[in-house]
Write a protein that holds these residues in place. Structure first.
Motif, PDB file in Angstrom:
ATOM      1  N   ILE A  45      85.855  69.008 121.715  1.00  0.00           N
ATOM      2  CA  ILE A  45      85.154  69.467 120.507  1.00  0.00           C
ATOM      3  C   ILE A  45      85.886  70.684 119.936  1.00  0.00           C
ATOM      4  CG2 ILE A  45      82.963  70.314 119.595  1.00  0.00           C
ATOM      5  CD1 ILE A  45      81.606  68.954 122.022  1.00  0.00           C
ATOM      6  N   PRO A  46      86.307  70.656 118.664  1.00  0.00           N
ATOM      7  CA  PRO A  46      87.125  71.748 118.094  1.00  0.00           C
ATOM      8  C   PRO A  46      86.312  72.987 117.729  1.00  0.00           C
ATOM      9  CG  PRO A  46      86.732  70.085 116.433  1.00  0.00           C
ATOM     10  CD  PRO A  46      86.109  69.557 117.699  1.00  0.00           C
ATOM     11  N   THR A  47      85.714  73.608 118.718  1.00  0.00           N
ATOM     12  CA  THR A  47      84.870  74.790 118.502  1.00  0.00           C
ATOM     13  C   THR A  47      85.164  75.825 119.580  1.00  0.00           C
ATOM     14  OG1 THR A  47      83.095  73.466 117.515  1.00  0.00           O
ATOM     15  CG2 THR A  47      82.482  75.630 118.378  1.00  0.00           C
ATOM     16  N   VAL A  48      85.115  77.104 119.210  1.00  0.00           N
ATOM     17  CA  VAL A  48      85.220  78.195 120.184  1.00  0.00           C
ATOM     18  C   VAL A  48      83.832  78.396 120.786  1.00  0.00           C
ATOM     19  CG1 VAL A  48      85.835  80.599 120.581  1.00  0.00           C
ATOM     20  CG2 VAL A  48      87.025  79.289 118.815  1.00  0.00           C
ATOM     21  N   VAL A  49      83.697  78.131 122.074  1.00  0.00           N
ATOM     22  CA  VAL A  49      82.385  78.177 122.707  1.00  0.00           C
ATOM     23  C   VAL A  49      82.317  79.321 123.718  1.00  0.00           C
ATOM     24  CG1 VAL A  49      82.978  76.582 124.588  1.00  0.00           C
ATOM     25  CG2 VAL A  49      80.596  76.765 123.818  1.00  0.00           C
ATOM     26  N   TRP A  50      81.127  79.897 123.830  1.00  0.00           N
ATOM     27  CA  TRP A  50      80.870  80.926 124.850  1.00  0.00           C
ATOM     28  C   TRP A  50      79.381  80.967 125.137  1.00  0.00           C
ATOM     29  CZ3 TRP A  50      77.790  85.295 125.028  1.00  0.00           C
ATOM     30  CH2 TRP A  50      77.998  86.152 126.118  1.00  0.00           C
ATOM     31  N   ARG A  51      79.049  81.081 126.400  1.00  0.00           N
ATOM     32  CA  ARG A  51      77.687  81.351 126.847  1.00  0.00           C
ATOM     33  C   ARG A  51      77.757  82.422 127.931  1.00  0.00           C
ATOM     34  NH1 ARG A  51      76.829  78.785 123.040  1.00  0.00           N
ATOM     35  NH2 ARG A  51      75.344  77.091 122.705  1.00  0.00           N
ATOM     36  N   GLY A  52      76.831  83.353 127.895  1.00  0.00           N
ATOM     37  CA  GLY A  52      76.841  84.406 128.890  1.00  0.00           C
ATOM     38  C   GLY A  52      75.621  85.293 128.770  1.00  0.00           C
TER      39      GLY A  52
ATOM     40  N   ARG B  29      87.246  72.473 123.018  1.00  0.00           N
ATOM     41  CA  ARG B  29      88.692  72.674 122.910  1.00  0.00           C
ATOM     42  C   ARG B  29      89.093  74.136 123.055  1.00  0.00           C
ATOM     43  NH1 ARG B  29      91.078  69.781 117.795  1.00  0.00           N
ATOM     44  NH2 ARG B  29      90.143  68.029 118.936  1.00  0.00           N
ATOM     45  N   TYR B  30      88.176  75.050 122.752  1.00  0.00           N
ATOM     46  CA  TYR B  30      88.522  76.473 122.780  1.00  0.00           C
ATOM     47  C   TYR B  30      87.438  77.271 123.498  1.00  0.00           C
ATOM     48  CZ  TYR B  30      91.561  74.735 119.101  1.00  0.00           C
ATOM     49  OH  TYR B  30      92.474  74.007 118.397  1.00  0.00           O
ATOM     50  N   HIS B  31      87.892  78.245 124.275  1.00  0.00           N
ATOM     51  CA  HIS B  31      86.996  79.115 125.035  1.00  0.00           C
ATOM     52  C   HIS B  31      87.389  80.567 124.809  1.00  0.00           C
ATOM     53  CE1 HIS B  31      85.687  75.536 127.275  1.00  0.00           C
ATOM     54  NE2 HIS B  31      86.965  75.202 127.291  1.00  0.00           N
ATOM     55  N   ILE B  32      86.458  81.472 125.051  1.00  0.00           N
ATOM     56  CA  ILE B  32      86.743  82.901 124.977  1.00  0.00           C
ATOM     57  C   ILE B  32      85.983  83.599 126.089  1.00  0.00           C
ATOM     58  CG2 ILE B  32      84.882  83.299 123.289  1.00  0.00           C
ATOM     59  CD1 ILE B  32      86.703  85.544 122.122  1.00  0.00           C
ATOM     60  N   ASP B  33      86.645  84.553 126.742  1.00  0.00           N
ATOM     61  CA  ASP B  33      86.018  85.306 127.842  1.00  0.00           C
ATOM     62  C   ASP B  33      85.675  86.715 127.360  1.00  0.00           C
ATOM     63  OD1 ASP B  33      88.645  86.023 127.518  1.00  0.00           O
ATOM     64  OD2 ASP B  33      89.085  86.212 129.653  1.00  0.00           O
ATOM     65  N   ILE B  34      84.629  86.831 126.566  1.00  0.00           N
ATOM     66  CA  ILE B  34      84.256  88.124 125.979  1.00  0.00           C
ATOM     67  C   ILE B  34      83.786  89.074 127.084  1.00  0.00           C
ATOM     68  CG2 ILE B  34      82.887  89.267 124.207  1.00  0.00           C
ATOM     69  CD1 ILE B  34      82.485  86.612 122.863  1.00  0.00           C
TER      70      ILE B  34
ATOM     71  N   HIS C 280      91.785  84.924 125.165  1.00  0.00           N
ATOM     72  CA  HIS C 280      91.482  85.997 126.124  1.00  0.00           C
ATOM     73  C   HIS C 280      91.172  87.300 125.388  1.00  0.00           C
ATOM     74  CE1 HIS C 280      91.512  88.587 129.566  1.00  0.00           C
ATOM     75  NE2 HIS C 280      92.619  89.200 129.187  1.00  0.00           N
ATOM     76  N   HIS C 281      90.008  87.865 125.687  1.00  0.00           N
ATOM     77  CA  HIS C 281      89.542  89.094 125.061  1.00  0.00           C
ATOM     78  C   HIS C 281      90.252  90.291 125.697  1.00  0.00           C
ATOM     79  CE1 HIS C 281      85.914  91.908 124.087  1.00  0.00           C
ATOM     80  NE2 HIS C 281      86.787  91.890 123.088  1.00  0.00           N
ATOM     81  N   VAL C 282      91.113  90.964 124.942  1.00  0.00           N
ATOM     82  CA  VAL C 282      91.869  92.123 125.436  1.00  0.00           C
ATOM     83  C   VAL C 282      91.068  93.384 125.140  1.00  0.00           C
ATOM     84  CG1 VAL C 282      94.021  93.411 125.309  1.00  0.00           C
ATOM     85  CG2 VAL C 282      94.046  90.926 125.075  1.00  0.00           C
ATOM     86  N   THR C 283      90.640  94.070 126.186  1.00  0.00           N
ATOM     87  CA  THR C 283      89.807  95.266 126.066  1.00  0.00           C
ATOM     88  C   THR C 283      90.479  96.439 126.781  1.00  0.00           C
ATOM     89  OG1 THR C 283      88.555  94.988 128.134  1.00  0.00           O
ATOM     90  CG2 THR C 283      87.842  93.683 126.236  1.00  0.00           C
ATOM     91  N   PRO C 284      89.874  97.629 126.791  1.00  0.00           N
ATOM     92  CA  PRO C 284      90.481  98.753 127.512  1.00  0.00           C
ATOM     93  C   PRO C 284      90.543  98.575 129.025  1.00  0.00           C
ATOM     94  CG  PRO C 284      88.956  99.551 125.849  1.00  0.00           C
ATOM     95  CD  PRO C 284      88.746  98.081 125.945  1.00  0.00           C
TER      96      PRO C 284
END
Length: 677
Positions: free
Chosen positions: A383-390, A517-522, A545-549
């Motif tokens: 599925i062409p969507t950026v998905v996140w659950r948390g 198709r896309y994931h993000i680790d916020i 990939h979420h780049v943080t301090p």
């Protein structure tokens, strides 16, 4: 070495150069004489010699060698200009370092050994050719290797106390009793998060005894070993001290030199970090060369220069620290069985990798989910969507960031009194976007994506074909009344959903998430997500990939644009990079495949063992080898430097049994409900 090599080449070539030069001068003399009396000379000189009177080849050879000598001379001068000052600096630093392990040379070499600066997500997207070259040049797994640490002592360990406000311990191995003892500063608050500190201490002591049995065998002649450790979602650093081990009263008598005294000239680390960038070279600790290495079991600063002495260690979770500790137990079992097998000639089973890193199947419900796990075989099926659950945590890097959750009444409701349209609610959330924590920023992006998809659906002629929003970032859980609760059941999130802000959504299993198709680790409260990164690398989709301090210990094995696509802390480039991935499916698929290959390798004996060696055993070994035992008994040194401030809270004996020693640990026990053993 370069200078010597250049002159050696010149010495070897000198005879041939000399012969060419001599031949040139002799034949030039012949040529000059021939001009004055050509008749006589021509009759006396052979024809072959006369043909060479112009000497073109001889002159060219001589000129080439003369030019090379000039180049060699220039290189020698340039090399000497660089090498000689470096040699002087090296000798001066080496002489000073021999007298004291805390001298300036120690800081010099720590800086040379510092990790490379972190990749900046603000850099432009690489071109397809650049990206293809990057992928082709990194085909083998990364194996981080660091030089030995500079020597340190118990005094250097105790100097780290003032950097922290809680969740920090000084650990001492006492060979006389063959026990590890954890000390906590009575000036530090004992909070519920200390459960991670105590838990890390208990697991670590077991690992140390298995990894280095010859060192921790109760032999007094080896001396004590002390080190600093901390734990938590985020380093609980407090201040930057200034000369914190100089006496406040400079006129203090020698008779009171053992009195515990620390300077109170401090400034907050928030002020220091506010001036930091991801690659800033400034340290937030005065004289870091005078502070011992700090083992941080949890997320550490992305910029290694903030606290140069901090070493990222495995996160205190079952799928990180506990898995690596189980590996030490598996290795110990394997070595014993292998020794017995030499006598009985029986086969020995290799060490078993932790189930969290093996593929998920009917016999392993804890494993990673791959494409074959759910029957996905092609990129187009996803599925062409950026998905996140948390989970929605109330804070985000509260030490260094001033982000917040939205206030519905102040941020949204007051702006809906006139219209009440969903577009106005989304616009109101966009106005406070910069002030929100990253996970709520993702909710705003989802609200905009769903509103855009809704409008496209209305304009579309084929109403039956659904328009999928590009983002689906929602909270599955939240912390409500000190416990994790489904967000859809909490009124706070319902009020946002009632005006078109999709703040909460149903929880999704790894199998369900893997269909996207896309994931993000916020990042969460500590700026990272301890489990999500590895889980999403294994899936068939691409990880943003979420780049943080902050970063975790295993980030050292990953490369941007090889294993993931980096995203800015404020998620402002997420939509742009989503569009890039959609327009470059082959490259996106290659990055995804490389990430899956990385995760799959961690589930093998070779891959997991390399991670164990590089990220667990090697850091501990470096700290262990750098320690210098005290000349007098370590308890005398600790009391002289800290007075009564350091209180023993827990000890673990050679039977791997741990017990609480103070009210601090008892308070933690009551808060966490965990027994002492």
């Amino acid at each position: 070495i370069i200078i010597l090599f250049l002159y050696l080449v010149e010495i070897i070539n000198y005879p041939s150069t000399f012969n060419i030069r001599q031949q040139y001068y002799n034949q030039r003399e012949i040529k000059e004489k021939s001009r004055s009396n050509q008749g006589v000379i021509k009759s006396a000189i052979p024809v072959s010699t006369m043909d060479q009177l112009s000497l073109p080849s001889t002159i060219q050879a001589y000129n080439r060698r003369s030019h090379r000598r000039k180049v060699q001379f220039f290189l020698a001068i340039a090399t000497a200009a660089i090498f000689l000052p470096s040699l002087v600096l090296y000798c001066s630093n080496s002489s000073s370092s021999s007298s004291s392990p805390s001298s300036s040379s120690s800081f010099f070499f720590r800086r040379l050994a510092a990790p490379a600066p972190v990749f900046n997500p603000s850099n432009p997207i690489p071109s397809p050719s650049q990206l293809q070259a990057l992928l082709s040049s990194h085909t083998s797994p990364l194996r981080p290797s660091l030089p030995p640490l500079q020597p340190y002592s118990l005094e250097h360990v105790l100097r780290a106390v003032d950097i922290f406000q809680n969740t920090f311990a000084v650990v001492v191995y006492d060979p006389a009793d063959d026990v590890f003892v954890a000390y906590y500063d009575r000036n530090h608050h004992w909070i519920a998060a200390c459960a991670k500190l105590v838990g890390s201490f208990r697991v670590l002591t077991k690992s140390l005894r298995r990894m280095f049995p010859d060192r921790f065998d109760g032999r007094v002649e080896r001396g004590e070993w002390a080190f600093a450790m901390s734990s938590g979602d985020f380093p609980s650093v407090k201040v930057q001290s200034s000369s914190h081990w100089e006496d406040d009263d400079l006129d203090q008598d020698e008779d009171t030199e053992d009195t515990h005294s620390r300077s109170r000239s401090r400034r907050t680390i928030e002020e220091c970090y506010a001036r930091q960038t991801l690659t800033s070279p400034t340290s937030c600790v005065d004289h870091p060369e005078e502070v011992a290495p700090i083992l941080q079991f949890g997320s550490v600063f992305q910029n290694p220069n903030v606290i140069p002495n901090m070493i990222a260690m495995p996160n205190p979770q079952k799928n990180h620290l506990h898995c690596l500790d189980e590996w030490t137990e598996e290795l110990e079992r394997y070595q014993k069985e292998e020794a017995a097998a030499e006598i009985t000639a029986t086969a020995v089973e290799l060490p078993r990798v932790c189930p969290y890193y093996r593929p998920r199947n009917e016999r392993n419900a804890l494993g990673l989910v791959y494409g074959e796990t759910i029957g996905i075989t092609s990129w187009e099926e996803l599925i062409p969507t950026v998905v996140w659950r948390g989970t929605d945590f109330p804070g985000y890097l509260h030490h260094v960031r001033d982000f917040r959750q939205p206030d519905f009444e102040r941020d949204v409701e007051k702006k809906l009194l006139t219209s009440g349209k969903d577009e106005d609610a989304v616009e109101a959330m966009r106005e406070v976007y910069d002030y929100l924590i990253p996970r709520w920023k993702g909710v705003v992006l989802t609200a905009e994506a769903e509103l855009e998809a809704k409008k496209k659906q209305q304009r579309q002629q084929n109403k039956e074909e659904p328009v999928v929003p590009w983002a689906d970032i929602k909270f599955a859980d939240c912390i409500y009344e000190k416990s994790k609760t489904p967000a859809v059941n909490v009124d706070y999130y319902q009020q946002f959903m009632n005006v078109g802000i999709p703040a909460a959504g149903p929880s999704m299993s790894l199998e369900e998430l893997a269909k996207y198709r896309y994931h993000i680790d916020i990042g969460g409260g500590g700026g990272t997500t301890w489990s999500g990164t590895i889980e999403k690398l294994a899936m068939p989709g691409l990880l943003f990939h979420h780049v943080t301090p902050t970063k975790d210990y295993n980030y050292a094995l990953l490369l941007p644009w090889v294993h993931y696509v980096p995203i800015k802390e404020d998620l402002s480039d997420l939509h742009e990079k989503y569009q890039w991935a959609e327009s470059h499916p082959l490259l996106a698929r290659q990055i995804s495949d490389r990430a899956t290959e990385f995760a799959r390798r961690l589930g093998t004996y070779q891959g997991f063992h390399e991670m164990y060696l590089d990220l667990y055993r090697q850091p501990l070994e470096r700290v262990l080898e750098a320690y210098q035992p005290t000349m007098e008994h370590w308890e005398i040194v600790m009391k002289r430097l800290t007075g009564q401030d350091m209180v023993p809270v827990m000890k673990c004996n050679n039977k791997m049994f741990c017990e609480n020693l103070s009210d601090h640990a008892t308070s933690w026990k009551q808060l966490s409900g965990v027994t002492a053993s």
